[in-house]
Design an enzyme around this catalytic site. Structure first.
Site, PDB file in Angstrom:
ATOM      1  N   GLU A   3     -18.613  85.587  31.009  1.00  0.00           N
ATOM      2  CA  GLU A   3     -18.707  85.102  29.628  1.00  0.00           C
ATOM      3  C   GLU A   3     -19.684  85.892  28.741  1.00  0.00           C
ATOM      4  O   GLU A   3     -20.476  85.307  28.028  1.00  0.00           O
ATOM      5  CB  GLU A   3     -19.134  83.627  29.633  1.00  0.00           C
ATOM      6  CG  GLU A   3     -18.183  82.732  30.374  1.00  0.00           C
ATOM      7  CD  GLU A   3     -18.722  81.320  30.567  1.00  0.00           C
ATOM      8  OE1 GLU A   3     -17.943  80.379  30.400  1.00  0.00           O
ATOM      9  OE2 GLU A   3     -19.906  81.159  30.872  1.00  0.00           O
TER      10      GLU A   3
HETATM   11  C1  TNX Z   1     -18.400  78.242  33.160  1.00  0.00           C
HETATM   12  S1  TNX Z   1     -17.757  79.647  35.582  1.00  0.00           S
HETATM   13  C2  TNX Z   1     -19.476  79.033  33.491  1.00  0.00           C
HETATM   14  C3  TNX Z   1     -20.828  78.437  33.559  1.00  0.00           C
HETATM   15  C4  TNX Z   1     -20.823  76.988  33.182  1.00  0.00           C
HETATM   16  C5  TNX Z   1     -19.612  76.311  33.773  1.00  0.00           C
HETATM   17  C6  TNX Z   1     -19.554  74.838  33.519  1.00  0.00           C
HETATM   18  C7  TNX Z   1     -18.662  80.670  34.987  1.00  0.00           C
HETATM   19  C8  TNX Z   1     -18.647  81.937  35.664  1.00  0.00           C
HETATM   20  N1  TNX Z   1     -19.379  80.333  33.909  1.00  0.00           N
HETATM   21  O1  TNX Z   1     -21.712  79.172  32.754  1.00  0.00           O
HETATM   22  O2  TNX Z   1     -21.984  76.403  33.651  1.00  0.00           O
HETATM   23  O3  TNX Z   1     -18.458  76.902  33.228  1.00  0.00           O
HETATM   24  O4  TNX Z   1     -18.503  74.240  34.203  1.00  0.00           O
END
Ligand code: TNX
Length: 542
Positions: free
Chosen positions: A342
């Protein structure tokens, strides 16, 4: 064949010497109720179970012996003795010489049998007068000990209780894991969890043969590991968490304590420093790292994707070098997780440049890089590993590069997803995951990823909505127990109807461990005859 016979003869000879060496006491003849080893409530389900319907009488005339000269096997014997003491309050000696009242032995044998073809494989033979656990490795013996712990009955009938003898169902178990990598992840960045909480989680993971714990040590809301060359990471970056609570961090000594505790349970710790996004706490501590052009302040919210390191500054890479170097030096396991998810405000070309450089840094410090699936857009080495959480197309890209994939699809494997609309904690952006949904998917073929490209499975527990161990346990249990079976047991050996009965029977153990699991209505939870707080419990033990 001859070789196998020789090994069996050696074990028999050792046992005979041990038992003959001990003067027999007058035996009490007790009739055991019939047993069926194949119906024991084992999780994860072993590869093969053959019941012989007798019983080994575990009592004070039992002793544990381990292969001479193998200190790690002796430690496992001591571990088992401690767990027997906790479970049924029976004290039995380990490798003691000169005890003359021994009638039955548990022998933990470092075997060189070629039949044990995976490092964690073991064979457990439970006979009337002996239990023999064979494994090539201490790791395998440790997994086998967990099986034995689960077979030792909690409560016996009145006569047996009076004589303080516990019947262990007889037969043979041949076992080995489905995947070599079976993990959970704990996000200690959104909310910090103390060393003692992490240890408790490790204890229960070990009981279900999980062999890896991934620690998410940094994120926008907090930096949780002391880095001696960059002290403000923890004094500033470690001071906050989601919701305005006070944060916290592990000193390197704390981290080493976790690593050592996990290692005693044959669990590998994987450290994660999430970058180039999810780096607000680091950039507030050292603004020179920041690449999003804004003046930053400490962050206690739940948004993601707004922060980034400056990927074109050499200082950033010296910083990363120091961080990876210090953490790698106190991490005996082979992996270093660099996050990579992300990174919405990092330009694509900068992101690729960054991941390429960071992979080299990780390798320079002797580790194998893991990253969330977005990393597959960089030019990666085939030894690096991609963690599937959202899109199978990323996993397929990884496979094309010859990389292995860790399966953590959010809609099936995320421990922070709510069970249903009534869940007390959790999020539901990916799905509601009730206990049956968590269990009834097939990691071997999910998203059309072939099994040979899969390293294993991991269930991440993100902590935006949980801030203490009870809340952690509410989300993790019982789902993590199902993931342990998906990781260890073959597809042919998994069946929801059979599993849910075995799961219901975990309640006495979970109660004894004081785990505040979510009591899903899908499961018929068996309560121990004499639960932990019942004053009569001591009648079983004393
Ligand atoms: C996605 S999964 C994220 C996390 C969050 C999570 C909450 C991923 C690699 N990144 O930063 O905590 O969703 O469900």
């Amino acid at each position: 064949m001859k070789f196998k016979n020789f090994c069996q003869l050696t074990v028999m000879a050792v046992l005979t010497i041990i038992v003959l060496g001990c003067k027999k006491q007058q035996k009490i003849r007790i009739k055991f109720p019939p047993t069926d080893l194949s119906k024991e409530n084992l999780i994860p389900k072993p590869l093969k179970i053959i019941a012989t319907n007798n019983a080994f009488g575990l009592d004070k005339h039992t002793a544990i012996y381990t292969t001479k000269g193998a200190a790690d096997f002796e430690n496992i014997g001591v571990f088992l003795a401690k767990k027997i003491k906790t479970k049924i309050n029976l004290e039995i000696p380990v490798n003691s010489e000169g005890v003359n009242t021994i009638e039955r032995v548990i022998y933990i044998n470092k075997s060189d049998s070629l039949e044990l073809d995976a490092p964690e494989a073991y064979q457990l033979y439970i006979n009337k007068d002996s239990i023999i656990l064979n494994s090539n490795t201490a790791e395998g013996a440790f997994r086998g000990i967990q099986t034995l712990r689960q077979i030792i009955p909690e409560v016996s009938n009145d006569t047996l209780a009076e004589h303080r003898i516990w019947p262990v169902a007889s037969g043979k178990i041949i076992d080995a894991p489905n995947f070599e990598y079976r993990a959970s992840m704990l996000d200690v960045a959104r909310h910090f969890f103390k060393v003692k909480d992490v240890k408790k989680y490790i204890d229960i993971l070990a009981y279900y043969k999980i062999n890896t714990l991934h620690l998410h040590l940094s994120d926008d809301q907090g930096w949780r590991i002391e880095i001696k060359a960059w002290p403000k990471l923890t004094t500033i970056g470690g001071s906050t968490e989601v919701g305005g609570e006070s944060g916290g961090f592990y000193t390197q000594e704390d981290y080493k304590e976790i690593v050592a505790y996990a290692a005693e349970r044959y669990i590998t710790i994987i450290p994660e420093i999430d970058m180039p996004g999810h780096t607000n706490a680091a950039s507030v501590s050292y603004p020179i790292l920041n690449g999003n052009g804004k003046v930053l302040k400490l962050y206690e919210g739940m948004r993601v994707g707004f922060s980034t390191f400056n990927t074109r500054k050499d200082t950033v890479y010296s910083f990363i070098n120091d961080v990876v170097k210090e953490i790698s030096a106190i991490t005996p396991g082979p992996y270093f997780h660099i996050g990579g998810d992300e990174s919405h405000v990092t330009k694509k070309k900068d992101y690729i440049y960054f991941i390429n450089r960071v992979e080299k840094i990780v390798q320079k410090h002797g580790k194998r890089m893991i990253g969330w699936e977005e990393i597959v857009n960089a030019n990666l080495d085939s030894t690096s590993i991609s963690q599937y959480w959202k899109h199978s197309k990323n996993a397929k890209k990884a496979i094309k590069k010859g990389m292995k994939v860790i399966m953590s699809p959010a809609e099936k494997a995320y421990l922070d997803m709510e069970y249903d609309t009534l869940s007390k904690h959790g999020l539901h952006w990916a799905a509601y995951i009730p206990v049956d949904t968590a269990y009834t998917w097939t990691p071997e073929s999910f998203g059309d990823i072939p099994k040979e490209n899969i390293l294993g499975i991991e269930a991440p527990l993100w902590s935006e909505t949980i801030s203490n161990i009870d809340e952690l346990e509410y989300l993790a249990f019982p789902r993590i127990i199902g993931y342990s079976e998906l990781g260890w047991s073959t597809k042919e050996n998994r069946d929801w109807k059979d599993y849910k009965v075995r799961l219901g029977n975990q309640a006495p153990f979970l109660d004894q461990m004081d785990v505040k699991y979510y009591p899903s209505k899908l499961i018929d939870w068996k309560k121990g005859k004499l639960p932990r707080d019942n004053p009569k419990r001591h009648l079983l033990g004393n």
